[in-house]
Design an enzyme around this catalytic site. Structure first.
Site, PDB file in Angstrom:
ATOM      1  N   CYS A   1       0.753  -1.102  -0.197  1.00 43.48           N
ATOM      2  CA  CYS A   1      -0.069  -0.134   0.134  1.00 43.48           C
ATOM      3  C   CYS A   1       0.777   1.166  -0.149  1.00 43.48           C
ATOM      4  O   CYS A   1       0.397   2.331  -0.219  1.00 43.48           O
ATOM      5  CB  CYS A   1      -0.881   0.040   1.189  1.00 43.48           C
ATOM      6  SG  CYS A   1      -2.061  -1.301   1.185  1.00 43.48           S
TER       7      CYS A   1
ATOM      8  N   HIS B   1      12.133   1.320   5.962  1.00 47.50           N
ATOM      9  CA  HIS B   1      12.070   0.078   5.773  1.00 47.50           C
ATOM     10  C   HIS B   1      12.387  -0.951   6.915  1.00 47.50           C
ATOM     11  O   HIS B   1      13.433  -0.918   7.033  1.00 47.50           O
ATOM     12  CB  HIS B   1      12.665  -0.486   4.363  1.00 47.50           C
ATOM     13  CG  HIS B   1      12.283  -1.745   3.501  1.00 47.50           C
ATOM     14  ND1 HIS B   1      12.152  -2.807   4.239  1.00 47.50           N
ATOM     15  CD2 HIS B   1      11.568  -2.018   2.190  1.00 47.50           C
ATOM     16  CE1 HIS B   1      11.414  -3.649   3.355  1.00 47.50           C
ATOM     17  NE2 HIS B   1      11.414  -3.279   2.163  1.00 47.50           N
TER      18      HIS B   1
ATOM     19  N   HIS C   1      -2.358  19.872   7.409  1.00 45.71           N
ATOM     20  CA  HIS C   1      -3.076  18.785   7.106  1.00 45.71           C
ATOM     21  C   HIS C   1      -2.500  17.377   7.220  1.00 45.71           C
ATOM     22  O   HIS C   1      -1.035  17.450   6.821  1.00 45.71           O
ATOM     23  CB  HIS C   1      -3.642  18.988   5.670  1.00 45.71           C
ATOM     24  CG  HIS C   1      -4.453  20.290   5.468  1.00 45.71           C
ATOM     25  ND1 HIS C   1      -5.469  20.691   6.055  1.00 45.71           N
ATOM     26  CD2 HIS C   1      -3.985  21.356   4.759  1.00 45.71           C
ATOM     27  CE1 HIS C   1      -5.876  21.859   5.757  1.00 45.71           C
ATOM     28  NE2 HIS C   1      -4.952  22.191   4.749  1.00 45.71           N
TER      29      HIS C   1
ATOM     30  N   HIS D   1      -2.842   6.784   5.667  1.00 52.23           N
ATOM     31  CA  HIS D   1      -3.168   5.614   4.734  1.00 52.23           C
ATOM     32  C   HIS D   1      -4.448   4.891   5.372  1.00 52.23           C
ATOM     33  O   HIS D   1      -4.647   4.599   6.412  1.00 52.23           O
ATOM     34  CB  HIS D   1      -2.050   4.638   4.387  1.00 52.23           C
ATOM     35  CG  HIS D   1      -2.637   3.416   3.949  1.00 52.23           C
ATOM     36  ND1 HIS D   1      -3.097   3.492   2.750  1.00 52.23           N
ATOM     37  CD2 HIS D   1      -2.447   2.090   4.494  1.00 52.23           C
ATOM     38  CE1 HIS D   1      -3.474   2.056   2.648  1.00 52.23           C
ATOM     39  NE2 HIS D   1      -2.999   1.280   3.357  1.00 52.23           N
TER      40      HIS D   1
ATOM     41  N   ASN E   1     -10.573   0.894   1.391  1.00 50.72           N
ATOM     42  CA  ASN E   1      -8.905   0.808   1.495  1.00 50.72           C
ATOM     43  C   ASN E   1      -8.571   0.492   0.158  1.00 50.72           C
ATOM     44  O   ASN E   1      -8.717  -0.708  -0.640  1.00 50.72           O
ATOM     45  CB  ASN E   1      -8.346  -0.370   2.115  1.00 50.72           C
ATOM     46  CG  ASN E   1      -6.804  -0.458   2.062  1.00 50.72           C
ATOM     47  OD1 ASN E   1      -6.227   0.294   1.479  1.00 50.72           O
ATOM     48  ND2 ASN E   1      -6.226  -1.246   3.034  1.00 50.72           N
TER      49      ASN E   1
END
Length: 462
Positions: free
Chosen positions: A190, A269, A354, A358, A391
């Site tokens: 995603c 990561h 703002h 996700h 989603n």
């Protein structure tokens, strides 16, 4: 790279002074005119060598599915029953759906509405073309951009990777020129939308005066799970169809028409840690039915990834006062072992107007808002995007930004923080600065129903 640029400068200047027949810069024989020329040349070279390449977001378009593809909760549950799922599996689907934060307008591709659902490659290709052909055509037409003007094309779709690839499909459909630089990302999860932007950012440093087109989506049609493993059933409920096309540029003349300028992009990561690596994992179950598992540790992994990402992003965006307070808090814990003292969480409202988190699920959004000590309204765009569209994977951040624009909240000078999470496990942040006041009445995926939002999301006791 810096050493290389300095070497070029040194060579250029030595040749320049040789041309002027000046054996040494320090000699007094240099005239005032020549001195001014030398200084001007040095300043020009420094500007050329060390100036940063700005990345402008000209515009973007989010896919708006037709109403006939909506899947109300009652249809969703009925569909599972007609597909002969076990009773326990249906009850689990129902509980997840009720807690998901997804409303009655989120859509599934046509093939998923069939009984039984058809997850063949033909339908996956049809869904991909339906989404991407629509948004590419809308975006290019809106700004009167000819396909031949696109210099860089990047697409990302994690679970559907056909041959020829998706970028080739777009090139064939719209007739892009033969030397377009195209890249197709798969398996990135995603967070791949911001990864695509990161790739384009790096490419635009090398390729001057270029236009780049980024396409973000996930194919729902081929990825339904028909087994009974609970960790793999969650994805059946959360993911819905959608996509976004983003037009980026490094041309100076595009600054005047661009909506945003990319200020920072930080990638994290955690793939070296097994717990994070396996938190979102595609694999077959005991009956050899393939599905994507979402582990119980997903939220804690996401929090850890966000914490590391913030450590790198914070110094770039936070005022010194907030950085100092955070630093003192860290020192207090390490030196005095004040484990009972909670670490200070910087006030990110001082850096951003703002937030686009996700839309991985209601629990994910609420957890991030709580961890960052934000106000409930700061997660509104994410919750509403999840409620209306579900989603949509890598494109969800763009539905959220579109919501803020349609509400008329984004003004010139405002900064937007996009936070993406994805398998691997990855956390990526992008910071955009708004370059002009944005018309809330401009056509978008929210135009037809923005007056109905925000909606109070129902809470089920289950």
């Amino acid at each position: 790279m810096v050493k290389f640029k300095l070497m070029i400068m040194k060579t250029f200047l030595s040749n320049y002074f040789s041309f002027l027949n000046l054996p040494a810069i320090s000699k007094c024989s240099i005239s005032v005119t020549q001195s001014i020329a030398v200084i001007a040349l040095i300043l020009t070279l420094l500007y050329i060598c060390f100036k940063s390449t700005s990345v402008y977001l000209i515009d973007y378009v989010c896919y708006l599915p037709p109403d006939n593809l909506r899947v109300p909760h009652s249809h969703f549950i009925e569909h599972f029953k007609l597909c002969n799922f076990e009773k326990e599996t249906i009850e689990f689907h129902t509980k997840v759906l009720e807690k998901s934060g997804i409303g009655v307008e989120a859509c599934m591709p046509e093939s998923v509405h069939e009984l039984p659902p058809d997850n063949s490659m033909k339908h996956a290709q049809a869904e991909t073309e339906m989404v991407l052909f629509t948004i590419v055509d809308d975006l290019l037409s809106k700004h009167n951009v000819h396909p031949n003007s696109i210099d860089i094309l990047v697409s990302n779709c994690s679970l559907f990777c056909p041959t020829p690839c998706i970028t080739s499909t777009i090139i064939n459909k719209f007739g892009f020129r033969s030397n377009v630089k195209c890249f197709n990302l798969s398996g990135m999860g995603c967070s791949a939308g911001l990864l695509s932007v990161s790739l384009v950012k790096d490419l635009l440093k090398v390729h001057k005066n270029s236009l780049a087109l980024v396409l973000s989506m996930e194919a729902v049609a081929p990825n339904g799970y028909n087994g009974n493993t609970k960790s793999k059933l969650i994805a059946n409920v959360l993911f819905r169809m959608g996509g976004a096309a983003i037009l980026l540029s490094n041309k100076k003349q595009d600054k005047g028409i661009a909506k945003y300028k990319l200020q920072h992009l930080v990638r994290t990561h955690l793939g070296s840690k097994d717990k994070a690596y396996q938190s979102v994992y595609q694999e077959p179950d005991e009956n050899n039915i393939v599905g994507v598992s979402l582990s119980r540790s997903l939220l804690s992994v996401a929090s850890s990834a966000l914490r590391i990402n913030i450590i790198n992003l914070g110094p770039l965006v936070l005022p010194y006062s907030e950085q100092l307070r955070y630093g003192l808090s860290m020192i207090r814990r390490k030196i005095w072992a004040a484990e009972d003292k909670e670490m200070y969480v910087p006030n990110f409202k001082k850096a951003f107007e703002h937030f686009c988190i996700h839309a991985g699920g209601k629990t994910v959004i609420d957890g991030i808002v709580e961890n960052l000590k934000l106000q409930r309204e700061d997660g509104e765009a994410s919750r509403m995007a999840l409620y209306r569209f579900g989603n949509t994977s890598s494109s969800s951040l763009w539905y959220e930004l579109s919501y803020l624009e349609a509400k008329g909240r984004v003004k010139k000078g405002h900064k937007v923080w996009q936070i993406g999470f994805g398998s691997g496990f990855k956390c990526n942040s992008a910071v955009w600065k708004c370059l002009s006041d944005i018309d809330p009445n401009a056509k978008s995926a929210w135009s037809d129903r923005i007056h109905m939002y925000p909606i109070e999301i129902p809470v089920f006791d289950c």
